[in-house]
Every structure is written in C-alpha cells, then in structure tokens.
Design an enzyme around this catalytic site. Structure first.
Site, PDB file in Angstrom:
ATOM      1  N   GLY A   1       0.328  -5.411   0.776  1.00 12.93           N
ATOM      2  CA  GLY A   1      -0.923  -5.482   0.030  1.00 12.93           C
ATOM      3  C   GLY A   1      -0.860  -6.391  -1.177  1.00 12.93           C
ATOM      4  O   GLY A   1      -1.886  -6.915  -1.625  1.00 12.93           O
TER       5      GLY A   1
ATOM      6  N   GLU B   1       3.343  -6.011   7.104  1.00 13.10           N
ATOM      7  CA  GLU B   1       2.593  -5.038   7.892  1.00 13.10           C
ATOM      8  C   GLU B   1       3.137  -4.803   9.298  1.00 13.10           C
ATOM      9  O   GLU B   1       3.094  -3.673   9.798  1.00 13.10           O
ATOM     10  CB  GLU B   1       1.119  -5.461   7.960  1.00 13.10           C
TER      11      GLU B   1
ATOM     12  N   ASP C   1      -4.747  -6.243   7.434  1.00 11.45           N
ATOM     13  CA  ASP C   1      -6.206  -6.237   7.571  1.00 11.45           C
ATOM     14  C   ASP C   1      -6.970  -6.318   6.252  1.00 11.45           C
ATOM     15  O   ASP C   1      -8.175  -6.089   6.213  1.00 11.45           O
ATOM     16  CB  ASP C   1      -6.662  -4.989   8.353  1.00 11.45           C
TER      17      ASP C   1
ATOM     18  N   ILE D   1       0.840  -1.198   0.000  1.00 16.45           N
ATOM     19  CA  ILE D   1       0.000   0.000   0.000  1.00 16.45           C
ATOM     20  C   ILE D   1       0.875   1.248   0.000  1.00 16.45           C
ATOM     21  O   ILE D   1       1.922   1.308   0.651  1.00 16.45           O
ATOM     22  CB  ILE D   1      -0.949  -0.012   1.217  1.00 16.45           C
TER      23      ILE D   1
ATOM     24  N   ASP E   1      -1.954  -9.650   0.082  1.00 18.47           N
ATOM     25  CA  ASP E   1      -3.413  -9.637   0.197  1.00 18.47           C
ATOM     26  C   ASP E   1      -4.062  -9.970  -1.141  1.00 18.47           C
ATOM     27  O   ASP E   1      -5.020 -10.745  -1.206  1.00 18.47           O
ATOM     28  CB  ASP E   1      -3.904  -8.245   0.639  1.00 18.47           C
TER      29      ASP E   1
END
Length: 279
Positions: A129, A152, A160, A70, A132
């Site tokens: 990310g 993270e 998350d 991110i 993810d």
C-alpha cells in the site's frame, strides 16, 4: 485542524510557512494502513486542500519507515466483511467487497484530488500500500536506506489500490510488470534508476533539507499556475495530444485572467521575489 488517530499534520517550522507535513503516524507497526487510516487520510488531504495557508504538502512516515503496507487485520476485515457468513449469495458478497475496495481506492486517490502538490519523502520501508500511495504523489524522494516492494502477489492478491494503474507510467511497463510479478525488494538507488524517485539522499536529515528546498521553491510560485500544472498533467495523461491541448486552452481561458501574471512580470522587472495572494 482535526485530530487523527493514524496521522499527524504539522506546519513547517519556518515563520508563516506554506509547507505542511502530513505524517503517517503508526510507528509501532511500521505505519501499516488501518481502516482508520483509510477514513482519515482523505479528510486530512481535503482539509489541507481547502486551507489557504497551504501551498505544498510533504507526506512522510513516523519512526523510520514510510509504510509497511495494509494492516493484515484491515485486509482480513475487507475480505470477510462485518457480516461474513450471514448470506450465501455470492453475488451480494461480491458486490459488497467491490464497494469496500472502491472505498479504499478512493482514499488513496484523494492525493490526486488535492489541488496542492503532494511530495512523498520516503525513509525505510515502502511496501504494498505504500507503493500505491507514493505513485499517486506528484514528486517522490527517498533516503539511501529506503526499500520498496510491490508485495501483493506474496499475499495472494492482485494489487488493487492504484499501483498497477500508475506505476507503469512512472517506471515503464516492463519494469512495472517485473516488480509486480516478483514482489522483490528493491533499493532506493534502484528506485532512482528506474524513475520511481527523483533523487536519493544519504540520510533523513539531508532528505528533509532537500525536500524543504524543493517545496519552498514550488510554494514561491503562482498558486494558480501550480495547481493548474498539476491538474493538466493529471487530466491529459488519459487524453491524446489534441484533446490535451484543447483541455489546457479551456483551462487557461479562465485562469490566465489573474493578478498572478501581472505580479510575476512586475517582480521580474524589479528583480524581486513575487508575492502572490493565497488561494
């Protein structure tokens, strides 16, 4: 197709190909995920899902890396919000932050909502990310120079957007715990050893060719059978065996009544490739 700031959609060069490429296109920042990405990504997947010419989606990154995680400015804006400091009410601030996180989660989960199979082709960095995203994909491949990190905890946050929920089912609970707590970097070869990817290729050229062969194989099969297989696997991961069997029986009670079965049997008898209608 819509035009996007952070993504590019391309159709495979083969004539009338049903394989489409969705590319994260921010190479200057190693495809870091911006706020624009999180609004555009679900729209792009929805467009591909609804396009009857699409049977398989290949997801990759531009410029030698898949995704560096991110964008820090995006992370900061999510935490602080557009109206930071205007309210001292921690409850309202927390509720807004929860909604923002849920919105980001929803953008990643769009891969699962897409009925068509999504194949991740990973080159270079796949961090934070990026993990993810690939854990939401249906198939994953990478090059030898690919590297991964569940990053993270190094940023002081708990992942998350889906990694902690999806990664254990892919690589096992123990491996997921170790990778998430240490945030260590691991190679494409190790990713194959623990089951995160199905195959490691020596180069991007070889990966592109290998993924093309896999995608074309899937695209040649009954679209109803393919989307049904994806839907059932996703649904039954949260069910026990009895519930899963009941769900697939209900699914097939309607989906089996299609011309695809007749065509598949006819093609097998005639020793030819089946031709299925678009979905």
């Amino acid at each position: 197709m819509d035009k996007f700031n952070t993504l590019e959609i391309l159709r495979s060069s083969a004539h009338n190909s049903s394989i489409f490429h969705l590319c994260i296109n921010r190479p200057a920042v190693r495809n870091a995920l911006s706020m624009d990405f999180f609004s555009e990504f679900p729209r792009a997947l929805a467009a591909l899902d609804q396009n009857p010419d699409v049977r398989v989606v290949v997801l990759s990154g531009a410029g030698g890396h898949f995704c560096s995680g991110i964008d820090l400015s995006t992370l900061n804006s999510t935490i602080t919000g557009p109206q930071s400091g205007t309210s001292a009410d921690r409850g309202r601030t927390g509720e807004r932050l929860r909604r923002d996180i849920k919105s980001l989660q929803d953008a990643v989960t769009a891969i699962e909502r897409c009925r068509k199979p999504v194949i991740a082709a990973v080159e270079g960095a796949c961090i934070g990310g990026g993990i993810d995203i690939i854990t939401t994909c249906d198939l994953r491949y990478c090059t030898e120079d690919a590297f991964f990190s569940v990053k993270e905890v190094d940023l002081g946050i708990t992942a998350d957007l889906g990694t902690l929920q999806r990664l254990p089912a892919i690589v096992g609970y123990g491996n997921a715990m170790e990778l998430a707590l240490t945030a260590r970097r691991f190679s494409g070869v190790e990713a194959k050893e623990i089951g995160l990817v199905s195959r490691v290729f020596a180069s991007k050229r070889e990966m592109d060719e290998g993924v093309r062969i896999v995608a074309e194989g899937i695209a040649s099969k009954s679209p109803l059978a393919v989307i049904g297989t994806k839907a059932i696997l996703l649904r039954t991961r949260d069910l026990n065996v009895e519930q899963g069997l009941d769900y697939v029986a209900t699914w097939n009670s309607s989906m089996l009544l299609s011309d695809d079965i007749t065509e598949a049997i006819s093609a097998a008898k005639q020793k030819r490739k089946p031709v299925f209608a678009k979905l």
